[in-house]
Design an enzyme around this catalytic site. Sequence first.
Site, short mmCIF file in Angstrom:
data_model
loop_
_atom_site.label_atom_id
_atom_site.label_comp_id
_atom_site.label_asym_id
_atom_site.label_seq_id
_atom_site.Cartn_x
_atom_site.Cartn_y
_atom_site.Cartn_z
N CYS A 166 14.08 -11.45 10.76
CA CYS A 166 13.01 -10.89 12.17
C CYS A 166 13.41 -10.26 12.78
O CYS A 166 14.51 -9.47 12.54
CB CYS A 166 13.58 -12.48 12.55
N ARG A 193 10.26 -6.04 9.62
CA ARG A 193 11.43 -7.33 9.22
C ARG A 193 11.09 -8.58 8.91
O ARG A 193 11.65 -9.79 9.00
CB ARG A 193 12.54 -7.41 10.80
N TRP A 247 10.28 -14.65 10.39
CA TRP A 247 9.69 -14.69 8.57
C TRP A 247 10.60 -15.77 8.97
O TRP A 247 11.55 -15.79 8.37
CB TRP A 247 10.79 -12.91 7.88
N ASN A 273 17.27 -14.51 14.93
CA ASN A 273 17.08 -13.69 13.97
C ASN A 273 18.60 -14.71 12.87
O ASN A 273 19.51 -14.55 13.50
CB ASN A 273 17.13 -12.43 13.70
N GLY A 274 18.31 -15.07 12.00
CA GLY A 274 19.40 -15.82 10.66
C GLY A 274 18.86 -17.06 10.64
O GLY A 274 17.57 -17.51 11.00
N GLU A 281 12.20 -0.39 -11.44
CA GLU A 281 11.92 -0.14 -10.47
C GLU A 281 9.87 0.26 -9.91
O GLU A 281 9.48 -0.52 -8.95
CB GLU A 281 12.17 1.48 -9.68
N LYS A 327 8.07 -2.44 -7.71
CA LYS A 327 6.39 -1.96 -6.74
C LYS A 327 5.54 -3.04 -6.64
O LYS A 327 4.71 -3.69 -6.06
CB LYS A 327 6.58 -0.43 -6.74
N GLU A 350 5.40 -6.78 -5.93
CA GLU A 350 5.66 -6.99 -4.54
C GLU A 350 4.13 -6.46 -4.05
O GLU A 350 4.25 -6.38 -2.62
CB GLU A 350 7.03 -6.31 -3.88
N HIS A 355 11.71 -7.37 -29.92
CA HIS A 355 12.58 -8.79 -30.01
C HIS A 355 12.18 -9.42 -28.96
O HIS A 355 12.95 -10.72 -28.56
CB HIS A 355 13.81 -7.96 -28.66
N LYS A 389 11.44 -7.03 5.17
CA LYS A 389 12.31 -5.04 4.93
C LYS A 389 13.87 -5.82 4.97
O LYS A 389 14.22 -5.71 3.12
CB LYS A 389 11.65 -4.71 5.94
O1 M6R Z 1 18.01 -3.22 2.65
P1 M6R Z 1 18.80 -3.15 1.36
O2 M6R Z 1 18.45 -1.87 0.58
O3 M6R Z 1 19.32 -3.33 0.85
O4 M6R Z 1 17.55 -4.12 0.64
C1 M6R Z 1 17.66 -4.54 -0.76
C2 M6R Z 1 16.42 -5.09 -1.57
O5 M6R Z 1 15.66 -5.61 -0.30
C3 M6R Z 1 15.30 -4.10 -1.04
O6 M6R Z 1 15.65 -2.64 -2.20
C4 M6R Z 1 13.81 -4.82 -2.01
O7 M6R Z 1 13.67 -4.90 -3.20
C5 M6R Z 1 12.63 -3.68 -1.63
N1 M6R Z 1 11.59 -3.59 -0.31
C6 M6R Z 1 11.75 -3.44 -2.84
O8 M6R Z 1 10.51 -2.19 -2.52
#
Ligand code: M6R
Length: 601
Positions: A2, A27, A75, A101-102, A476, A480, A483, A499, A596
């Site tokens: 949050c 966030r 969130w 937050n938490g 990666e 992307k 998400e 496999h 994020k």
């Molecule tokens: O802030 P961080 O790098 O620790 O975050 C880790 C993941 O949550 C972050 O890389 C997430 O996978 C990305 N949003 C992907 O694009």
Amino acid sequence: MCGIVGYTGNNSALSPVIEGLRKLEYRGYDSAGIALPIAIGKPLFIEKRAGKLKKLEDALAKTPDAKSGIGHTRWATHGGPTDTNAHPHLDNEGKLALIHNGIIENYVQLRSQLEKRGHKFKSETDTESVVHLLSDARKENNGDLAAAMRQVCQQLKGSFTLLAIHSDNPSHIVGARRNSPLVVGVGNGENFLASDVAAFIAHTKTALELGQDEVVEITPTSVVVTNLSGQVVKPNQFEISWDAKAAERGGFSHFMLKEIYEQPKAIADTLLGRLDGLDVKIKFKKFEKIVIIACGTAYNAGLVGKYAIEKWGQIPVDVELASEYRYREPSLDKKTLVIPISQSGETMDTLMALRYAKSMGATIFSVCNTNGSTIGRESDAVLYTHAGPEIAVASTKAFATQLIAMYLIGLEIGRQLEHLNSKKCKEIIKELTQLPAKVEQVLETVEPLRELTRKFKSADSVLFLGRYTGYPTVLEGALKLKELAYMHAEGFAGGELKHGPIALIDNGTPVVAIMPTKDSVLAGKMASNIQEVKARGAVVIAISEDEFAGADHLIRIPKVDPLLQPVLAVVPLQVIAYEMAVARGNDVDQPRNLAKSVTVE
Ligand code: M6R
């Protein structure tokens, strides 16, 4: 997960609080709310709305003026994203407001005790218990909100950043933190509290870090930090190097697109002054093994890091999902160097894995992008990436700079352990130095890819194939796409196809393949993998340094050392995900269900 903002000063609070929330919306963005003390001793003005911040802003058209206030963007964890569950939460008199937050792990017990004492609850959140607890504690402490906060924090289990304001003392905001972020922005006649410096960099570049279990009180002219016993603590002050403009969208349609285009600069900034030796002093000779811990995109960067460190540094490297790591009680000791990688420096899974490793005697050398973050603070040493603020939830420039950090670490280890002679070091340095210009070149050629991507917008699934460093790169790429485009996407090592995964290929399945350089033994093998999927109906988009006739579509990237290829090859994959999200009408910067900075386990 949050975003939290507090403002107290001589100006109207509404605009800095809302502006701050806008910067923190990455966030969490399922609801937002604000509390303003408009008259001393009277109920607070409260507005909260489910949905994006815009909904709250629209509802705030006729807001009374106040010189202080707190705001929250949520969130959801406990209780769905509704107006009622949105923060702030109030005590029964409506004069005390709290944002959080938490996660409060013992909220069920607290709530039942409070209900027995006559407190009325309105929401399903864990947070509401804290405001009632704080209300009682404030009375017990003769109206001293900071003393009440210290008392309450000792009763809470879990992770939290809390901000509270009471209408009896409207210019006074009290905050506390445990395992979740909170920074103080020190202004002139005004002070700020926020989850992240981005919320106040337009107003001040001077910030204070808060430690674990510390309580902070701000008024327009004072900042006092205490520990939970009430002793005054001197917080660490730092200057924020980020430019306020960096947290704006500029002329780009989305933050993600802007951040994709910022990669050449982010890479150059991260390399700056570090090619002849790291600016962080670590003696790598004393370690027998390295463990990289990270989540999501940072984990993928760690996989590339393994390849670089093992090749150049000749030390065995394990790459571990931070969320899994400590639960299997892995063996590690003081001869182990643990490298947590985190853009935010706040990811709870990574933080907990770090703490586990520390408790086992390992040395912690983290790679972080955010100054003053918890992971950085709890590490023995930090190598900061210089990506600047990354606002889009999907990580792009942070990934590029994490790769650079990994190469720099690999190079330094190779140098210190004398596995790289000076000629080889010079070759690597030359290649690294050329990366910003080469990424620029890739960016100049991706335009046709945008149109091509749109042709696949109705596909059920997209598969990604790579080998060697192309493998973490396609992981990666698939992350992307998942998400952002909400499509089924998976990355595979080309050799693994036969496999099992090849059964996924159907007529028209789009397959994005990263070709190893033609000089590599893997080039022919990858070409065969492409033939295998094409024979089963796949449509192949190949990303290649060389001419390659075996694919349906070819995207050329510049030649580069194979270890460094992910820095270039990931760019078309980022563009594919971006374009697919736009084509499918998705919210690019704030994809559904995500946040994020993931500050819960
Ligand atoms: O802030 P961080 O790098 O620790 O975050 C880790 C993941 O949550 C972050 O890389 C997430 O996978 C990305 N949003 C992907 O694009």
